[in-house]
Motif scaffolding. Structure first.
Motif, PDB file in Angstrom:
ATOM      1  N   ILE A  41      -8.659  11.901  15.296  1.00 35.61           N
ATOM      2  CA  ILE A  41      -8.529  12.477  13.956  1.00 35.61           C
ATOM      3  C   ILE A  41      -9.626  11.932  13.054  1.00 35.61           C
ATOM      4  CG2 ILE A  41      -6.043  12.863  14.170  1.00 35.61           C
ATOM      5  CD1 ILE A  41      -5.587  10.274  12.598  1.00 35.61           C
ATOM      6  N   SER A  42      -9.659  12.416  11.830  1.00 32.59           N
ATOM      7  CA  SER A  42     -10.628  11.922  10.850  1.00 32.59           C
ATOM      8  C   SER A  42     -10.012  10.758  10.069  1.00 32.59           C
ATOM      9  CB  SER A  42     -11.021  13.039   9.886  1.00 32.59           C
ATOM     10  OG  SER A  42      -9.922  13.378   9.066  1.00 32.59           O
ATOM     11  N   ALA A  43     -10.847  10.020   9.373  1.00 38.16           N
ATOM     12  CA  ALA A  43     -10.373   8.884   8.580  1.00 38.16           C
ATOM     13  C   ALA A  43      -9.459   9.348   7.451  1.00 38.16           C
ATOM     14  CB  ALA A  43     -11.562   8.101   8.026  1.00 38.16           C
ATOM     15  N   ALA A  44      -9.709  10.511   6.870  1.00 39.48           N
ATOM     16  CA  ALA A  44      -8.863  11.020   5.789  1.00 39.48           C
ATOM     17  C   ALA A  44      -7.455  11.322   6.290  1.00 39.48           C
ATOM     18  CB  ALA A  44      -9.495  12.269   5.184  1.00 39.48           C
ATOM     19  N   VAL A  45      -7.349  11.923   7.466  1.00 40.30           N
ATOM     20  CA  VAL A  45      -6.033  12.213   8.048  1.00 40.30           C
ATOM     21  C   VAL A  45      -5.311  10.899   8.354  1.00 40.30           C
ATOM     22  CG1 VAL A  45      -4.862  13.229  10.054  1.00 40.30           C
ATOM     23  CG2 VAL A  45      -6.764  14.441   8.959  1.00 40.30           C
ATOM     24  N   MET A  46      -6.038   9.904   8.875  1.00 41.54           N
ATOM     25  CA  MET A  46      -5.432   8.604   9.149  1.00 41.54           C
ATOM     26  C   MET A  46      -4.872   7.993   7.867  1.00 41.54           C
ATOM     27  SD  MET A  46      -7.142   4.994  10.360  1.00 41.54           S
ATOM     28  CE  MET A  46      -7.942   4.785   8.782  1.00 41.54           C
ATOM     29  N   ASN A  47      -5.652   8.021   6.801  1.00 45.68           N
ATOM     30  CA  ASN A  47      -5.189   7.454   5.532  1.00 45.68           C
ATOM     31  C   ASN A  47      -3.934   8.152   5.035  1.00 45.68           C
ATOM     32  OD1 ASN A  47      -7.144   5.462   5.329  1.00 45.68           O
ATOM     33  ND2 ASN A  47      -8.594   6.816   4.296  1.00 45.68           N
ATOM     34  N   ASP A  48      -3.876   9.487   5.162  1.00 47.91           N
ATOM     35  CA  ASP A  48      -2.682  10.227   4.745  1.00 47.91           C
ATOM     36  C   ASP A  48      -1.462   9.813   5.560  1.00 47.91           C
ATOM     37  OD1 ASP A  48      -4.205  11.563   2.871  1.00 47.91           O
ATOM     38  OD2 ASP A  48      -4.462  13.376   4.110  1.00 47.91           O
ATOM     39  N   ARG A  49      -1.631   9.674   6.870  1.00 49.54           N
ATOM     40  CA  ARG A  49      -0.507   9.275   7.738  1.00 49.54           C
ATOM     41  C   ARG A  49      -0.057   7.848   7.442  1.00 49.54           C
ATOM     42  NH1 ARG A  49      -2.038  11.571  13.755  1.00 49.54           N
ATOM     43  NH2 ARG A  49      -2.099  13.782  13.190  1.00 49.54           N
ATOM     44  N   LEU A  50      -1.007   6.956   7.217  1.00 49.25           N
ATOM     45  CA  LEU A  50      -0.642   5.568   6.913  1.00 49.25           C
ATOM     46  C   LEU A  50       0.056   5.463   5.565  1.00 49.25           C
ATOM     47  CD1 LEU A  50      -3.817   3.700   8.198  1.00 49.25           C
ATOM     48  CD2 LEU A  50      -1.515   3.513   9.141  1.00 49.25           C
ATOM     49  N   ALA A  52       1.970   7.641   4.294  1.00 52.33           N
ATOM     50  CA  ALA A  52       3.330   8.153   4.466  1.00 52.33           C
ATOM     51  C   ALA A  52       4.269   7.033   4.909  1.00 52.33           C
ATOM     52  CB  ALA A  52       3.346   9.295   5.472  1.00 52.33           C
ATOM     53  N   GLY A  53       3.730   6.051   5.613  1.00 50.73           N
ATOM     54  CA  GLY A  53       4.487   4.846   5.940  1.00 50.73           C
ATOM     55  C   GLY A  53       5.512   4.978   7.038  1.00 50.73           C
ATOM     56  N   PRO A 133      -1.820  -7.527   4.786  1.00 51.25           N
ATOM     57  CA  PRO A 133      -1.260  -6.167   4.820  1.00 51.25           C
ATOM     58  C   PRO A 133      -1.302  -5.519   3.428  1.00 51.25           C
ATOM     59  CG  PRO A 133       0.216  -7.738   5.877  1.00 51.25           C
ATOM     60  CD  PRO A 133      -0.856  -8.529   5.222  1.00 51.25           C
ATOM     61  N   LYS A 134      -1.572  -4.243   3.438  1.00 55.41           N
ATOM     62  CA  LYS A 134      -1.606  -3.480   2.194  1.00 55.41           C
ATOM     63  C   LYS A 134      -0.201  -2.932   1.950  1.00 55.41           C
ATOM     64  CE  LYS A 134      -3.911   0.449   0.064  1.00 55.41           C
ATOM     65  NZ  LYS A 134      -4.868   1.540   0.276  1.00 55.41           N
ATOM     66  N   LYS A 135       0.357  -3.220   0.767  1.00 55.09           N
ATOM     67  CA  LYS A 135       1.716  -2.774   0.443  1.00 55.09           C
ATOM     68  C   LYS A 135       1.677  -1.347  -0.083  1.00 55.09           C
ATOM     69  CE  LYS A 135       3.354  -7.397  -0.423  1.00 55.09           C
ATOM     70  NZ  LYS A 135       3.899  -8.353  -1.345  1.00 55.09           N
ATOM     71  N   LEU A 136       2.640  -0.567   0.372  1.00 57.26           N
ATOM     72  CA  LEU A 136       2.754   0.824  -0.046  1.00 57.26           C
ATOM     73  C   LEU A 136       3.831   0.966  -1.116  1.00 57.26           C
ATOM     74  CD1 LEU A 136       2.634   2.511   3.473  1.00 57.26           C
ATOM     75  CD2 LEU A 136       0.776   2.311   1.822  1.00 57.26           C
ATOM     76  N   GLU A 137       3.807   2.062  -1.844  1.00 58.92           N
ATOM     77  CA  GLU A 137       4.784   2.311  -2.902  1.00 58.92           C
ATOM     78  C   GLU A 137       6.197   2.447  -2.359  1.00 58.92           C
ATOM     79  OE1 GLU A 137       3.473   5.763  -4.984  1.00 58.92           O
ATOM     80  OE2 GLU A 137       1.644   4.792  -5.720  1.00 58.92           O
ATOM     81  N   ASN A 138       6.342   2.964  -1.146  1.00 59.99           N
ATOM     82  CA  ASN A 138       7.676   3.162  -0.567  1.00 59.99           C
ATOM     83  C   ASN A 138       8.228   1.887   0.085  1.00 59.99           C
ATOM     84  OD1 ASN A 138       6.180   2.963   1.765  1.00 59.99           O
ATOM     85  ND2 ASN A 138       6.619   5.039   2.476  1.00 59.99           N
ATOM     86  N   GLY A 139       7.540   0.759  -0.079  1.00 60.07           N
ATOM     87  CA  GLY A 139       8.002  -0.505   0.479  1.00 60.07           C
ATOM     88  C   GLY A 139       7.422  -0.836   1.837  1.00 60.07           C
ATOM     89  N   GLY A 140       6.746   0.086   2.473  1.00 62.21           N
ATOM     90  CA  GLY A 140       6.128  -0.159   3.771  1.00 62.21           C
ATOM     91  C   GLY A 140       4.819  -0.918   3.632  1.00 62.21           C
TER      92      GLY A 140
END
Length: 185
Positions: A41-50, A52-53, A133-140
């Protein structure tokens, strides 16, 4: 005598043929067992999937600026992790991303163990490090680490002599008459 020599030659050729066929089958089986990405996949798709958490056992390997290979099942299978390390390109920094803590922990432990034991991968050694680790808004979290296989220094690259040379200068004594210079190794 000639018949015996002919028979031995024939046996030798049969054994060599059998060994060559066996090696060819083993190579074909190794190619089938080699780890392959689930998708590229592309880096943009990877970022979107990551972002999502989702906590799936997926490992994203960023190979080039916009090329990411996705691997699955690495948290529980050590042989897959080792195959992944072996098949990755040499002398290129590879960034690894995942949302799964177990996948991150197992990959980090294996790479760190290879680095500390100075394991040889076909003339290359592993260097590695992890980022916070980078913290996500959803807690992941997005777990990030990188590794690189760098070429080992060969003895011939050190240049010069590979053994010490000593030079001694002394004033004669005993059975030596006069000053002397000696070179030894």
């Amino acid at each position: 005598m000639r018949k015996l020599l002919l028979l031995l030659t024939c046996l030798l050729m049969c054994c060599c043929s059998a060994l060559a066929l066996s090696a060819e089958k083993t190579k074909a089986a190794d190619d089938l067992n080699a780890i392959k990405p689930v998708e590229t996949i592309s880096a943009a798709v990877m970022n979107d999937r990551l972002q999502a958490g989702n906590n799936e056992d997926l490992l994203y390997v960023k190979i080039k600026e916009d090329r990411v290979e996705v691997y699955q099942g690495l948290a529980t299978d050590r042989s897959l992790r080792k195959q992944l390390i072996l098949t990755m390109p040499n002398t290129e920094m590879l960034r690894l991303y995942t949302n799964n803590k177990a996948t991150f922990a197992q990959m980090n432990k294996m790479l760190s163990d290879y680095e500390s034991s100075n394991t040889n991968f076909n003339g290359y050694k592993i260097i590695t490090d992890k980022d916070t680790p980078k913290k996500l808004e959803n807690g992941g979290k997005i777990y990030r680490l990188w590794f690189m296989k760098i070429e080992r220094e060969k003895q011939s690259r050190r240049g010069g002599w590979n053994f010490p040379i000593g030079i001694g200068i002394g004033i004669g004594g005993g059975h030596h008459h006069g000053p002397w210079i000696g070179v030894g190794w």
